[in-house]
Design a protein around this motif. Structure first.
Motif, PDB file in Angstrom:
ATOM      1  N   THR B 453       0.831  -1.201   0.000  1.00 11.49           N
ATOM      2  CA  THR B 453       0.000   0.000   0.000  1.00 11.49           C
ATOM      3  C   THR B 453       0.866   1.252   0.000  1.00 11.49           C
ATOM      4  O   THR B 453       0.621   2.195  -0.759  1.00 11.49           O
ATOM      5  CB  THR B 453      -0.909   0.003   1.247  1.00 11.49           C
ATOM      6  OG1 THR B 453      -1.548  -1.266   1.327  1.00 11.49           O
ATOM      7  CG2 THR B 453      -1.926   1.106   1.180  1.00 11.49           C
ATOM      8  N   ALA B 454       1.889   1.253   0.842  1.00 11.98           N
ATOM      9  CA  ALA B 454       2.756   2.439   0.919  1.00 11.98           C
ATOM     10  C   ALA B 454       3.455   2.676  -0.412  1.00 11.98           C
ATOM     11  O   ALA B 454       3.543   3.808  -0.885  1.00 11.98           O
ATOM     12  CB  ALA B 454       3.783   2.253   2.031  1.00 11.98           C
ATOM     13  N   LYS B 456       2.502   1.766  -3.392  1.00 13.18           N
ATOM     14  CA  LYS B 456       1.561   2.169  -4.427  1.00 13.18           C
ATOM     15  C   LYS B 456       1.246   3.658  -4.335  1.00 13.18           C
ATOM     16  O   LYS B 456       0.864   4.272  -5.325  1.00 13.18           O
ATOM     17  CB  LYS B 456       0.264   1.361  -4.303  1.00 13.18           C
ATOM     18  CG  LYS B 456       0.279   0.061  -5.085  1.00 13.18           C
ATOM     19  CD  LYS B 456      -1.109  -0.541  -5.087  1.00 13.18           C
ATOM     20  CE  LYS B 456      -1.131  -1.988  -5.462  1.00 13.18           C
ATOM     21  NZ  LYS B 456      -0.641  -2.240  -6.811  1.00 13.18           N
ATOM     22  N   GLN B 457       1.355   4.215  -3.124  1.00 14.20           N
ATOM     23  CA  GLN B 457       1.023   5.630  -2.964  1.00 14.20           C
ATOM     24  C   GLN B 457       2.129   6.544  -3.469  1.00 14.20           C
ATOM     25  O   GLN B 457       1.945   7.751  -3.579  1.00 14.20           O
ATOM     26  CB  GLN B 457       0.734   5.930  -1.491  1.00 14.20           C
ATOM     27  CG  GLN B 457      -0.655   5.490  -1.086  1.00 14.20           C
ATOM     28  CD  GLN B 457      -0.855   5.488   0.405  1.00 14.20           C
ATOM     29  OE1 GLN B 457       0.091   5.698   1.158  1.00 14.20           O
ATOM     30  NE2 GLN B 457      -2.069   5.232   0.837  1.00 14.20           N
ATOM     31  N   ILE B 458       3.292   5.976  -3.760  1.00  5.33           N
ATOM     32  CA  ILE B 458       4.408   6.797  -4.228  1.00  5.33           C
ATOM     33  C   ILE B 458       4.316   6.950  -5.745  1.00  5.33           C
ATOM     34  O   ILE B 458       4.009   6.001  -6.450  1.00  5.33           O
ATOM     35  CB  ILE B 458       5.737   6.142  -3.817  1.00  5.33           C
ATOM     36  CG1 ILE B 458       5.863   6.194  -2.299  1.00  5.33           C
ATOM     37  CG2 ILE B 458       6.905   6.848  -4.477  1.00  5.33           C
ATOM     38  CD1 ILE B 458       7.128   5.592  -1.791  1.00  5.33           C
ATOM     39  N   ASP B 459       4.595   8.164  -6.213  1.00  4.81           N
ATOM     40  CA  ASP B 459       4.513   8.465  -7.638  1.00  4.81           C
ATOM     41  C   ASP B 459       5.210   7.392  -8.470  1.00  4.81           C
ATOM     42  O   ASP B 459       6.379   7.080  -8.254  1.00  4.81           O
ATOM     43  CB  ASP B 459       5.167   9.825  -7.887  1.00  4.81           C
ATOM     44  CG  ASP B 459       4.823  10.386  -9.256  1.00  4.81           C
ATOM     45  OD1 ASP B 459       4.878   9.615 -10.232  1.00  4.81           O
ATOM     46  OD2 ASP B 459       4.493  11.576  -9.339  1.00  4.81           O
ATOM     47  N   CYS B 485       9.003   5.777   2.818  1.00  2.26           N
ATOM     48  CA  CYS B 485       8.316   4.621   3.410  1.00  2.26           C
ATOM     49  C   CYS B 485       8.729   4.376   4.852  1.00  2.26           C
ATOM     50  O   CYS B 485       8.319   3.380   5.451  1.00  2.26           O
ATOM     51  CB  CYS B 485       8.614   3.366   2.595  1.00  2.26           C
ATOM     52  SG  CYS B 485       7.764   3.334   1.025  1.00  2.26           S
ATOM     53  N   THR B 488       6.172   3.337   7.379  1.00  2.00           N
ATOM     54  CA  THR B 488       5.682   1.995   7.085  1.00  2.00           C
ATOM     55  C   THR B 488       6.686   0.939   7.549  1.00  2.00           C
ATOM     56  O   THR B 488       6.306  -0.074   8.135  1.00  2.00           O
ATOM     57  CB  THR B 488       5.460   1.851   5.570  1.00  2.00           C
ATOM     58  OG1 THR B 488       4.650   2.924   5.147  1.00  2.00           O
ATOM     59  CG2 THR B 488       4.813   0.535   5.239  1.00  2.00           C
TER      60      THR B 488
END
Ligand SMILES: Nc1ncnc2c1ncn2[C@@H]1O[C@H](COP(=O)(O)OP(=O)(O)OP(=O)(O)O)[C@@H](O)[C@H]1O
Ligand SMILES: [Mg+2]
Lengths: 358, 569
Positions: B453-454, B456-459, B485, B488
């Motif tokens: 999840t973490a 995927k949130q990064i550009d 991250c 996380t």
């Protein structure tokens, strides 16, 4: 064109069963500013990413500066890129972002600093050099991305809708700025956009794409004034598109007979023909016997010109769009319901074989 | 267009790189990651399947083990016992957790922070702890033994009560999420139409959270039916599947029968896993991006009712924890109630003394360190790597597997797989390494999903930018992705560490003479009748787990401060 800087030959790209690029051939000259323009989903971004090597083409070859790059990974090619999201590193300052590629070159600290300062000056960011990206406005972030992409003096600059996330005013300002920087550095540039105004104002040449193919390549003047296909004609600017039949060297549209100055090849007798004319090319008079009889159905004030919708039953059902300069309109005392005459000059008519979209 | 564009082509062309080194490295790393997951997850589980079809001597037995199992009334009764006990525990847990979650999310009752802390405290306890507390409360010498009206705590009553305690926070978290994701506009619309509260509850609230309820029930049922700690301590002569596995494998050395029971245990776990995944997907889809989050209005009567109800639940939870804490400090229950640390002198009660606590900390630290690095690197390769797409998809699927595998089954899986003399990793058996590996595998899924999840949130274009600037991707990972991250990574570290401390189910099969861990020591001392020291050891685990959580929370706070610096305007 002089020696082409970038050459694409037969580029195809499929995602699974879907072919997104259907054979692209293109040459781009050194120092040119080229815009890829086309409707959403036509494959502009895919083509740009193939040039960068980020999504390798399924088939076809590419040459850059005389070197074949078809199978090279992105890191072995020579380009700088700016994404729509900017993709700035949020945990690094503006300075560190711009210096990102320089640091890896093992340059001396002073050298890096000098280069970053120079780039910051170029994009007017000197006061913000120590800030983090989140502390900047959208336009400023965009400049950081541009400076970072230019840091290694790439031979090719790729921009994927760099202005679409900005509001209209900032966008207009940045258009001019990007163009002037590009001229100053002489870097060959490809910009993807789906904004035709952006393409018309910025590009040396426009590559108009539709459904994975190149529809037309030409200067803004060419694609606007002499659209090669009905698609180009309809996509760029406003256009009246009429369907007719070719007979005796004339186009018969409804009950009217139109004579064009220029006739395309391949028009047989009784063949379908598409006739296009720009709203600003149509003349309008209040009375007289010549011209097509019409009734004004509505008026829109558009700032620098007046747009009329005129019902001309002898041409077709839908209203014809006519743009008039204000000084022309003032003398006519126009109003809805007014009868008038439309004049379609033969040297402004563009004819295409076949029927355009229904 | 000309076919060959330039005459100068040959002259300027630089030597082309024969291979893309970076892609090659990514491919090799992805293959390595896949192999690691194969060895620590897939192959051991395969060994359970193989073993279930083998006779004791290793020859192929067909379905003989299964017919023997289902033909044995004593063994088969455990299936029924397990199902109804877990079912009852599920109904009670989900009911109580629903009330509590409703109070936390839909009312303006006071003391929410404290109530929430108490409610999730069972996450930091080994599952033996509630059972030990039950013994002190209702056992033969229990404080409030009479409340049972002659019934024994050893058996279904104790099992259900202990399981409810142990499962409560898991159900609570799912229901809180479900209730939080409600769309305020639906309620406003219902109220504007003059709908009565009872009808709003029935037509808006319940449908909105039905996936949450299903998910909570599925998770609770799985936890309850596969739990080992509670059953071991207060199960008494009431046989359940979890204790059967243990008896077959450890007691009678009957690996094949253990494998059969393990497979039976896998059924509810896999079913509930499938149900939860489906429910999660529906739940997410139900809340549109434009929904307005629900914010409760004050209502004094409702708030008071929920404060009393949630308060009562919290008191019971606190008593369960407090009973063990208190009992561990008493000199000689129930004869000499003076306070003393004598129970904490573990050397007096167990051959390994305090060393099992150190072992637990080594295990926790090791699993947290190894697990965090492995999980992050593998998740990175899957999400951002250039390795083969099919392999990355396969890793994604395998990473979900451990969630569907009860610790007990993973434990015997490791016994079956690593104990084979032919296995080159056989040398790990009995050592700390195998405990660490097992623990990482056991808690892999949640850690992996957190990392995924973490990431995927990064550009998604950072890697492309880095390639265009000719910076190797690993440098961008270290310089940008890892710092982003960091919170996380810290959470994954804390999660792995705390769970390594409290879990016993897999470790009970795997510890060696020098690697007994604290949770296993709890079971051993309880077995030997040293309930006081067992309680003390359980409390040591709790204190360590709390310390780990506090330290990681502190670290996260520091990191968040730095993240804030990047974000502030
Ligand atoms: N990774 C992918 N997998 C599958 N299909 C894709 C992928 N990337 C793009 N496509 C498809 O390829 C087509 C062209 O996409 P592309 O992004 O090049 O369009 P575009 O011209 O840039 O459009 P827009 O103006 O909306 O950005 C689209 O139909 C898109 O759905
Ligand atoms: Mg695009």
């Amino acid at each position: 064109m002089t020696q082409p800087y970038l050459v694409l030959s037969g580029i195809r790209k499929s995602f699974g069963a879907i072919e997104v690029l259907k054979g692209i051939d293109l040459e781009i000259g050194t120092g040119e500013f080229v815009c890829f323009l086309g409707p959403s989903g036509c494959g502009k971004t895919t083509l740009l990413r193939a040039i960068a090597g980020l999504d390798r083409q399924t088939s076809g070859r590419l040459w850059q500066a005389g070197r074949e790059i078809s199978t090279l990974p992105p890191s072995a090619r020579d380009f700088g890129i700016v994404f729509q999201s900017y993709a700035l590193f949020p945990n690094l300052t503006v300075f560190e972002n711009i210096a990102y590629g320089l640091v890896n070159r093992r340059l001396a600290k002073a050298e890096i600093k000098a280069r970053v300062d120079e780039l910051a000056r170029l994009v007017h960011l000197e006061p913000h050099i120590a800030k983090y990206p989140a502390q900047l406005s959208g336009g400023q972030q965009q400049r950081v991305a541009l400076a970072r992409a230019l840091a290694l003096s790439p031979g090719l600059l790729l921009l994927d809708e760099p202005l679409s996330a900005l509001d209209a005013q900032v966008r207009g300002h940045l258009r001019a700025e990007i163009r002037s920087i590009q001229r100053r550095l002489g870097v060959t540039t490809i910009m993807v956009t789906h904004d035709q105004e952006e393409a018309l104002t910025m590009a040396d040449r426009i590559v108009l794409m539709n459904d994975g193919r190149i529809e037309q390549v030409g200067s803004p003047r060419e694609v606007y004034g002499r659209p090669a296909t009905p698609f180009t004609a309809a996509f760029i600017g406003q256009m009246n598109v009429l369907s007719g039949i070719w007979a005796d060297g004339c186009a018969r549209v409804g009950a009217e007979t139109l004579v064009a100055a220029e006739v395309p090849d391949g028009l047989g007798d009784r063949a379908d023909v598409t006739v296009c004319i720009r709203p600003e090319d149509i003349g309008l008079t209040a009375n007289g016997a010549a011209g097509v009889a019409a009734t004004i159905a509505g008026l829109e004030f558009c700032g620098s010109f007046l747009r009329l919708h005129a019902a001309a039953p002898s041409l077709r059902e839908a209203p014809i769009v006519v743009d008039l300069a204000p000084e022309r309109a003032n003398g006519l005392a126009l109003g809805p319901g007014m009868e008038c005459r439309l004049h379609l000059p033969g040297d402004r008519l563009r004819l295409y074989p076949g029927t355009a979209r229904p | 267009m000309t076919e060959i564009p330039m005459g100068t082509l040959g002259a300027i062309e630089r030597p082309r790189r024969a291979v893309d080194v970076e892609r090659l490295v990514h491919t090799l790393a992805t293959v390595a990651g896949a192999l690691i997951l194969l060895v620590i997850i897939v192959l051991p589980l395969a060994a359970v399947f193989v073993k279930a079809f083998q006779a004791r001597d290793g020859s192929f037995a067909g379905l003989a083990n299964f017919t023997a199992y289902f033909g044995n009334p004593a063994l088969f009764r455990s299936v029924w016992n397990s199902v109804w006990v877990a079912g009852l525990a599920t109904v009670i847990t989900v009911g109580l957790a629903f009330v509590f979650a409703y109070g936390l999310t839909r009312t303006r009752m006071r003391g929410k922070t404290l109530l929430q802390l108490v409610a999730i405290s069972p996450l930091l306890t080994p599952s033996m702890l509630p059972a030990i507390s039950l013994v002190y409360l209702f056992g033969n010498q229990g404080v409030i033994k009479d409340w049972l009206m002659g019934q024994s705590i050893y058996g279904p009553i104790g099992l259900v009560a202990g399981l409810v305690y142990y499962c409560f926070p898991h159900a609570l978290m799912i229901l809180v999420t479900a209730l939080t994701l409600a769309d305020q506009r639906l309620y406003e619309a219902a109220e504007a139409l003059g709908t009565r509260p009872a009808r709003i509850f029935r037509t808006v609230t319940l449908p909105g959270i039905r996936f949450g309820l299903i998910g909570a029930a599925a998770v609770t049922f799985t936890l309850a039916i596969t739990d080992f700690g509670v059953a071991k301590v207060v199960g008494g002569r009431f046989n359940v599947l979890a204790t059967d596995v243990y008896k077959q494998v450890v007691g009678q050395n009957n690996f094949s029968m253990g494998a059969v029971v393990g497979l039976v245990l896998l059924i509810p776990a896999i079913l509930s896993f499938a149900v939860t995944r489906a429910a999660e997907r529906r739940q997410r889809a139900a809340l549109t991006a434009r929904a307005v989050l629900f914010a409760p209005q004050p209502a004094s009567f409702r708030d008071t009712v929920f404060l009393v109800a949630c308060g009562l639940i919290a008191v019971v939870l606190a008593v369960m924890l407090g009973m063990s804490a208190y009992a561990s400090l008493v000199k000689l229950w129930p004869y000499d109630l003076s306070l003393s640390l004598i129970s904490y002198d573990f050397a007096e009660h167990d051959a390994d003394g305090w060393s099992s606590v150190w072992n637990s900390l080594i295990l926790g630290g090791g699993a947290a360190a190894v697990g965090t690095v492995l999980v992050f690197v593998v998740a990175y390769l899957v999400e951002k790597g250039q390795g083969p797409r099919g392999l990355r998809e396969a890793i994604r699927v395998v990473a979900l597997l451990p969630m569907a595998v009860p610790g007990l089954v993973l434990g015997i899986a490791y016994v079956f797989f690593f104990n084979q003399p032919a296995n080159p990793l056989n040398g790990l058996v009995g050592g700390m390494a195998i405990l660490i590996i097992n623990t990482v595998a056991h808690f892999y899924t949640v850690a992996h999903l957190t990392a995924q999840t973490a990431l995927k949130q990064i550009d998604g274009e950072f890697e492309a930018v880095s390639a265009s600037l000719r910076v190797p991707q690993y440098k961008t990972m270290l310089r940008v992705t890892v710092p982003l991250c960091l919170p996380t990574l810290i959470s994954i570290f804390g999660y792995m560490f705390a769970n390594a401390l409290t879990t016993a189910s897999a470790l009970i099969f795997l510890y060696g003479p020098d690697t007994k861990v604290a949770s296993v020591a709890v079971i051993a001392m309880d077995d030997a009748g040293n309930v006081g020291p067992a309680a003390a050891m359980a409390m040591v685990i709790v204190y360590c787990a709390v310390a780990v959580r506090l330290i990681t929370a502190g670290l996260n706070h520091l990191v968040a401060g730095r993240l804030q610096r990047w974000r502030q305007r």
